[in-house]
Design a protein around this motif. Sequence first.
Motif, PDB file in Angstrom:
ATOM      1  N   VAL A 353      48.475 -27.330   9.074  1.00 16.01           N
ATOM      2  CA  VAL A 353      47.452 -27.467  10.122  1.00 16.01           C
ATOM      3  C   VAL A 353      46.750 -26.133  10.356  1.00 16.01           C
ATOM      4  N   LEU A 354      47.526 -25.053  10.454  1.00 14.01           N
ATOM      5  CA  LEU A 354      46.948 -23.738  10.722  1.00 14.01           C
ATOM      6  C   LEU A 354      46.094 -23.262   9.553  1.00 14.01           C
ATOM      7  N   ALA A 355      46.548 -23.499   8.319  1.00 17.17           N
ATOM      8  CA  ALA A 355      45.790 -23.066   7.152  1.00 17.17           C
ATOM      9  C   ALA A 355      44.443 -23.779   7.069  1.00 17.17           C
ATOM     10  N   LEU A 356      44.409 -25.089   7.332  1.00 18.41           N
ATOM     11  CA  LEU A 356      43.145 -25.824   7.312  1.00 18.41           C
ATOM     12  C   LEU A 356      42.209 -25.342   8.418  1.00 18.41           C
ATOM     13  N   ALA A 357      42.771 -25.102   9.619  1.00 17.35           N
ATOM     14  CA  ALA A 357      41.954 -24.617  10.729  1.00 17.35           C
ATOM     15  C   ALA A 357      41.370 -23.244  10.400  1.00 17.35           C
ATOM     16  N   ALA A 358      42.188 -22.373   9.800  1.00 14.28           N
ATOM     17  CA  ALA A 358      41.727 -21.032   9.453  1.00 14.28           C
ATOM     18  C   ALA A 358      40.642 -21.084   8.387  1.00 14.28           C
ATOM     19  N   ALA A 359      40.789 -21.987   7.427  1.00 17.61           N
ATOM     20  CA  ALA A 359      39.770 -22.119   6.387  1.00 17.61           C
ATOM     21  C   ALA A 359      38.432 -22.534   6.996  1.00 17.61           C
ATOM     22  N   ALA A 360      38.468 -23.503   7.912  1.00 21.64           N
ATOM     23  CA  ALA A 360      37.233 -23.972   8.538  1.00 21.64           C
ATOM     24  C   ALA A 360      36.608 -22.901   9.425  1.00 21.64           C
ATOM     25  N   GLU A 361      37.446 -22.075  10.065  1.00 24.37           N
ATOM     26  CA  GLU A 361      36.958 -21.071  11.017  1.00 24.37           C
ATOM     27  C   GLU A 361      36.626 -19.728  10.360  1.00 24.37           C
ATOM     28  N   SER A 362      36.912 -19.580   9.063  1.00 26.49           N
ATOM     29  CA  SER A 362      36.819 -18.260   8.434  1.00 26.49           C
ATOM     30  C   SER A 362      35.413 -17.670   8.451  1.00 26.49           C
ATOM     31  N   ASP A 363      34.374 -18.506   8.513  1.00 27.58           N
ATOM     32  CA  ASP A 363      33.004 -17.991   8.525  1.00 27.58           C
ATOM     33  C   ASP A 363      32.449 -17.829   9.936  1.00 27.58           C
ATOM     34  N   SER A 364      33.250 -18.108  10.943  1.00 26.59           N
ATOM     35  CA  SER A 364      32.787 -18.013  12.325  1.00 26.59           C
ATOM     36  C   SER A 364      33.143 -16.639  12.915  1.00 26.59           C
ATOM     37  N   ARG A 377      46.751 -15.276   8.900  1.00 23.85           N
ATOM     38  CA  ARG A 377      47.029 -14.055   8.155  1.00 23.85           C
ATOM     39  C   ARG A 377      48.404 -13.505   8.517  1.00 23.85           C
ATOM     40  N   ALA A 378      48.775 -13.599   9.812  1.00 26.87           N
ATOM     41  CA  ALA A 378      50.077 -13.102  10.245  1.00 26.87           C
ATOM     42  C   ALA A 378      51.217 -13.877   9.599  1.00 26.87           C
ATOM     43  N   ARG A 379      50.970 -15.169   9.332  1.00 29.96           N
ATOM     44  CA  ARG A 379      52.001 -15.989   8.666  1.00 29.96           C
ATOM     45  C   ARG A 379      51.923 -15.895   7.143  1.00 29.96           C
ATOM     46  N   GLU A 380      50.935 -15.097   6.675  1.00 30.22           N
ATOM     47  CA  GLU A 380      50.735 -14.913   5.233  1.00 30.22           C
ATOM     48  C   GLU A 380      50.495 -16.245   4.524  1.00 30.22           C
ATOM     49  N   LEU A 381      49.665 -17.092   5.154  1.00 24.47           N
ATOM     50  CA  LEU A 381      49.341 -18.391   4.570  1.00 24.47           C
ATOM     51  C   LEU A 381      48.201 -18.259   3.570  1.00 24.47           C
ATOM     52  N   ALA A 382      48.212 -19.120   2.570  1.00 22.20           N
ATOM     53  CA  ALA A 382      47.117 -19.177   1.604  1.00 22.20           C
ATOM     54  C   ALA A 382      45.989 -19.999   2.224  1.00 22.20           C
ATOM     55  N   VAL A 383      44.869 -19.355   2.518  1.00 18.34           N
ATOM     56  CA  VAL A 383      43.740 -20.023   3.167  1.00 18.34           C
ATOM     57  C   VAL A 383      42.682 -20.319   2.113  1.00 18.34           C
ATOM     58  N   ALA A 384      42.379 -21.605   1.924  1.00 20.82           N
ATOM     59  CA  ALA A 384      41.408 -22.008   0.908  1.00 20.82           C
ATOM     60  C   ALA A 384      40.000 -21.613   1.317  1.00 20.82           C
ATOM     61  N   GLU A 385      39.117 -21.520   0.331  1.00 16.06           N
ATOM     62  CA  GLU A 385      37.726 -21.177   0.608  1.00 16.06           C
ATOM     63  C   GLU A 385      36.985 -22.422   1.092  1.00 16.06           C
ATOM     64  N   ALA A 386      36.200 -22.270   2.144  1.00 16.76           N
ATOM     65  CA  ALA A 386      35.477 -23.406   2.735  1.00 16.76           C
ATOM     66  C   ALA A 386      34.014 -23.380   2.318  1.00 16.76           C
ATOM     67  N   THR A 387      33.405 -24.546   2.302  1.00 15.17           N
ATOM     68  CA  THR A 387      31.975 -24.672   2.003  1.00 15.17           C
ATOM     69  C   THR A 387      31.326 -25.547   3.070  1.00 15.17           C
ATOM     70  N   ASP A 388      30.003 -25.572   3.032  1.00 17.72           N
ATOM     71  CA  ASP A 388      29.226 -26.420   3.957  1.00 17.72           C
ATOM     72  C   ASP A 388      29.595 -26.142   5.414  1.00 17.72           C
ATOM     73  N   PHE A 389      29.733 -24.869   5.745  1.00 21.99           N
ATOM     74  CA  PHE A 389      30.127 -24.515   7.118  1.00 21.99           C
ATOM     75  C   PHE A 389      28.978 -24.751   8.095  1.00 21.99           C
ATOM     76  N   SER A 390      29.334 -25.296   9.258  1.00 20.20           N
ATOM     77  CA  SER A 390      28.364 -25.422  10.350  1.00 20.20           C
ATOM     78  C   SER A 390      29.112 -25.326  11.674  1.00 20.20           C
ATOM     79  N   SER A 391      28.406 -24.901  12.694  1.00 23.01           N
ATOM     80  CA  SER A 391      29.037 -24.782  14.011  1.00 23.01           C
ATOM     81  C   SER A 391      28.127 -25.361  15.069  1.00 23.01           C
ATOM     82  N   SER A 392      28.733 -25.854  16.133  1.00 24.64           N
ATOM     83  CA  SER A 392      27.984 -26.431  17.239  1.00 24.64           C
ATOM     84  C   SER A 392      28.511 -25.833  18.538  1.00 24.64           C
ATOM     85  N   PRO A 393      27.670 -25.147  19.315  1.00 19.52           N
ATOM     86  CA  PRO A 393      28.125 -24.535  20.553  1.00 19.52           C
ATOM     87  C   PRO A 393      28.798 -25.545  21.478  1.00 19.52           C
ATOM     88  N   ALA A 394      29.915 -25.127  22.062  1.00 20.90           N
ATOM     89  CA  ALA A 394      30.692 -25.922  23.017  1.00 20.90           C
ATOM     90  C   ALA A 394      31.371 -27.129  22.376  1.00 20.90           C
TER      91      ALA A 394
END
Length: 650
Positions: A353-364, A377-394
């Motif tokens: 769960v944390l690795a997927l969340a970190a991958a999605a948030e990595s460009d924010s 990073r503190a857990r030394e997890l392998a975080v995959a590279e994300a594409t098609d990133f978008s963000s929506s305020p709130a």
Amino acid sequence: MLVLAVPVVGFNDMFADLLGYQLPDAGWVWWVSPILGTVMYVWGGRPFLTGAVSELRARQPGMMLLIGLAITVAFIASWGASLRILDLELNFWWELALLVVIMLLGHWIEMRSLAQTTSALDSLAALLPDEAEKIDGDDVVTVAPADLAVGDIVIVRPGASVPADGRITDGSASMDESMVTGESKSVRRETGEQVVAGTVATDSGLRIEVTAIGEDTALAGIQKLVTDAQASSSRAQRIADTAAAWLFWFAIGAAAITAVIWSFLGMPDTAVVRTITVLVIACPHALGLAIPLVVSIATERAARGGVLVKDRLALESMRTVDTVLFDKTGTLTKGEPNVTGIEPIEGHTEDEVLALAAAAESDSEHPLARAVVGAARARELAVAEATDFSSSPAVGVRARVDGTVVEVGGPHLLDQRGLDELAVADEWRTEGAIILHILADSQVIGALRLADEVRSESRDAIDALHAAGAQVVMITGDAQAVADTVAAELGIDRVFAGVRPEDKAAMVAELQGEGRKVAMVGDGVNDAPALAQADVGIAIGAGTDVAIGSAGVILASSDPRSVLSVIDLSRASYRKMKQNLWWAAGYNLISVPLAAGVLAPIGFVLPMSVGAILMSASTVVVALNAQLLRRLDLTPAHSTSRFLDRDTSG
């Protein structure tokens, strides 16, 4: 002076008679002591004579006036004896030489000790490198740190010192920050974090954008604080100055009574001898050294331990504090969100769960996103590279990770998808936590709990404060639920929650109204009114904001255990002050009557030479006693453990 003193003493007939040796039978021998003794009086006695004149002009009699009076009386009496105008027994050349040498020795010890104290400033200045490597276009040029400007990019190579305060733009390194914090353990600094001039990159190179130069750097602020503290006066120093003034009148009165009584008994020569001895014994050199030396050494020792004393009176008052009021955010906590809980649904793990969340948030660049990525990073997890990133305020963020659409967001994200929160969300919300849910292909797979993380050192600090007999109070603008959660975790006695910055001073006044001596610990900026209102204001965290006028003590690190270092130093220096004052003043009060001849009826008369030796010995004792403060380890960990150990053993 010692070279001159040897022939003055050695060729003095009274000294020769005292030790039982014969002087050469030549006329010139008679004039060795008077001539060289005069040189000693004029040259060696000059610091005391000029000081005596200054005290007379200021109408503030003190130690220099007494010393000047004693050597002047001895000088005149000795010339009178040498010229056969007065009785030969008043030939005090050897005593005069001994007095000048010993007094100069005591004065040298004082100056040497104060020079060692100010060496802290020299060592701080020496921390800056002689040269800095600045990036100029495609070139790297070498410049002096003083020539750097805000915005310049500099290279710090492994093992080199940071030339100016700045922000890391590329690289990471373990930094030796002992010059700021007093802690020997290195601290890892990553891209985007601040570094301080004079700290050392121990293992890796860095690129740093300069954010402060010259007098605006933390190092310059530390130097100014130490200088101001050493120049400031204190209640204890004023007590010592008052005692010296009273001792002057005590000595003059005792000398006058001595002269009258011995003259009345028909012994005018003895009256002169006893009067001079009284004046010598009463010289309050040790008393004048007792307080300033202790405070100066304490200030220097504090700076080396990461405690910057801006107001000496605040340091003295810290030993009486019975209530310590902490601002929560940035003091007991880190002041930034951190992942403090992970709740996966069945079929998924916390790391997944944390690795997927970190991958999605990595460009924010959002603080919550940085917290999520930092936790992975503190857990030394392998975080995959994300594409098609978008963000929506709130709402949250959305990205494609290994073919899966991953979304991370708050309650608005769930509302848009028509999904329910996990059951644990209600419990987390009552604790004041921020809750993020993670969706994979529009299905909830887990939730993250984020909160302002409590510093690992805070619990030890509060336990040690309780062991020191202090009540611990926390003040915060956060909601009551958040405050209560932190208070329960740390064992805090009392909480003020939902307090606006402008109302914090009123909370301090409320505690003072209960008869408490309050130390306020805050970040030194928003807490300025409360810091000023408190009996002792303590600003925590090094930086350019530490020089605010509201705090009397600055903690160079953000470690709340440093408060124990302040209490430790305050109590230790107060003990030394009391010991020195009792020794210096008590010695004079006992020895002056002996010098006056109060025990003469039973055959004991204190010689002037012995009085000079004992008086200077008291100066040496005071100086050595103050030097023992240098052995005090003021690192936060050691001070905290001392209080905890006392509580356990007691």
